[in-house]
Design an enzyme around this catalytic site. Sequence first.
Site, PDB file in Angstrom:
ATOM      1  N   HIS A  75       9.275  -3.417   3.453  1.00  0.00           N
ATOM      2  CA  HIS A  75       8.854  -3.655   2.069  1.00  0.00           C
ATOM      3  C   HIS A  75      10.071  -4.009   1.198  1.00  0.00           C
ATOM      4  O   HIS A  75      10.015  -4.914   0.371  1.00  0.00           O
ATOM      5  CB  HIS A  75       8.189  -2.411   1.483  1.00  0.00           C
ATOM      6  CG  HIS A  75       6.915  -1.981   2.176  1.00  0.00           C
ATOM      7  ND1 HIS A  75       6.825  -0.834   2.915  1.00  0.00           N
ATOM      8  CD2 HIS A  75       5.687  -2.549   2.218  1.00  0.00           C
ATOM      9  CE1 HIS A  75       5.593  -0.703   3.386  1.00  0.00           C
ATOM     10  NE2 HIS A  75       4.877  -1.729   2.981  1.00  0.00           N
ATOM     11  N   MET A  92       0.836  -1.207   0.000  1.00  0.00           N
ATOM     12  CA  MET A  92       0.000   0.000   0.000  1.00  0.00           C
ATOM     13  C   MET A  92       0.869   1.253   0.000  1.00  0.00           C
ATOM     14  O   MET A  92       0.374   2.364   0.262  1.00  0.00           O
ATOM     15  CB  MET A  92      -0.939  -0.001   1.206  1.00  0.00           C
ATOM     16  CG  MET A  92      -1.914  -1.182   1.174  1.00  0.00           C
ATOM     17  SD  MET A  92      -3.462  -0.876   2.019  1.00  0.00           S
ATOM     18  CE  MET A  92      -2.886  -0.577   3.675  1.00  0.00           C
TER      19      MET A  92
HETATM   20  P1  AMP Z   1       1.450  -2.868   3.491  1.00  0.00           P
HETATM   21  O1  AMP Z   1       2.029  -1.863   2.566  1.00  0.00           O
HETATM   22  O2  AMP Z   1       1.467  -2.460   4.933  1.00  0.00           O
HETATM   23  O3  AMP Z   1       0.114  -3.391   3.021  1.00  0.00           O
HETATM   24  O4  AMP Z   1       2.427  -4.125   3.447  1.00  0.00           O
HETATM   25  C1  AMP Z   1       2.803  -4.713   2.223  1.00  0.00           C
HETATM   26  C2  AMP Z   1       3.587  -5.959   2.519  1.00  0.00           C
HETATM   27  O5  AMP Z   1       4.731  -5.618   3.303  1.00  0.00           O
HETATM   28  C3  AMP Z   1       2.796  -6.998   3.347  1.00  0.00           C
HETATM   29  O6  AMP Z   1       3.099  -8.298   2.874  1.00  0.00           O
HETATM   30  C4  AMP Z   1       3.334  -6.780   4.740  1.00  0.00           C
HETATM   31  O7  AMP Z   1       3.236  -7.926   5.561  1.00  0.00           O
HETATM   32  C5  AMP Z   1       4.774  -6.427   4.450  1.00  0.00           C
HETATM   33  N1  AMP Z   1       5.369  -5.705   5.581  1.00  0.00           N
HETATM   34  C6  AMP Z   1       4.893  -4.600   6.193  1.00  0.00           C
HETATM   35  N2  AMP Z   1       5.686  -4.248   7.220  1.00  0.00           N
HETATM   36  C7  AMP Z   1       6.684  -5.170   7.266  1.00  0.00           C
HETATM   37  C8  AMP Z   1       7.811  -5.370   8.108  1.00  0.00           C
HETATM   38  N3  AMP Z   1       8.075  -4.547   9.135  1.00  0.00           N
HETATM   39  N4  AMP Z   1       8.616  -6.409   7.864  1.00  0.00           N
HETATM   40  C9  AMP Z   1       8.354  -7.262   6.828  1.00  0.00           C
HETATM   41  N5  AMP Z   1       7.309  -7.130   5.992  1.00  0.00           N
HETATM   42  C10 AMP Z   1       6.480  -6.093   6.202  1.00  0.00           C
END
Ligand code: AMP
Length: 287
Positions: free
Chosen positions: A43, A36
């Site tokens: 990420h 997102m």
């Molecule tokens: P988001 O942009 O928050 O929807 O996350 C996109 C992807 O990044 C998802 O698969 C999350 O689980 C992963 N993600 C978010 N924060 C972290 C983190 N601190 N460590 C590893 N992966 C992450």
Amino acid sequence: MDKPTKMEIIRTPATIQQRALALKREGRVIGFVPTMGFLHAGHVSLMRLARTRCDVLAVSIFVNPTQFGPNEDLEAYPRDFAQDEILCAQAGVDLLFYPESGTMYAADASVWVDEASLSTVLCGASRIGHFRGVCTVVAKLFNLVLPDLAVFGEKDAQQLRIIERMVRDLNFPVEILRGAIVREADGLAMSSRNKYLASLQRKDALCLRRSLDCAVHLFATGERDAGVLRQAMVEIIGQIPSARIDYIEIVDDMTLASVERIERTALVALAVKIGSTRLIDNDVLRA
Ligand code: AMP
């Protein structure tokens, strides 16, 4: 058609699908990281993991409205496309799918992907409809990007298990890889939502990691009663006045069903509001 040499930014679903189809016809292996945006090192670690396994690395940036509830932070969700673009280019992203607003869903869209078991607990219990929105958008993105593999973070452990279930149950030809949680130096799990935290709240937010450390420690010293672990965590969070527990649960790592005694690998997961910011974190207890 050659592998992209420079990062391409693609703004419509039809264009990314045509591009992906052409790459597949050439036998390219497409790796995919859906996000997102408001990207951070967590990420980027998923992109690095995907990069080791693919010829073409695709990333999407889309703040998916269908996974936000009516009183959630869709409008306020942090966005910074210019910075995201730089991070993606540095991470070696080939295709950056950043759909123009209004292009992802038909106004009268009426088909949903609804996972009906794992989605009912933990975050699914307090965020009604959230995982339906997540599954639907991930299914759509898989149909647009046509990845051979996709990486999801353990940070969203429930989401990861639900996506694995969706891929299994709907026979998506996509291998799902798990990316480890990336943390700040002091232990706070990286999250785009950390931006909401004022400086005192940022300190208070460390109670999530502290409570997980306590559970991990108790488990390592032989405690198997989930109630004892849970209570210790509740007490740690309870010391922080700005913190309000949404849930603290110890669940079976595969079924996400609550456990009383930890005899198989379990997930200890929590959601805590620090002021008005809802944070999640988790750890795995390997039995
Ligand atoms: P988001 O942009 O928050 O929807 O996350 C996109 C992807 O990044 C998802 O698969 C999350 O689980 C992963 N993600 C978010 N924060 C972290 C983190 N601190 N460590 C590893 N992966 C992450």
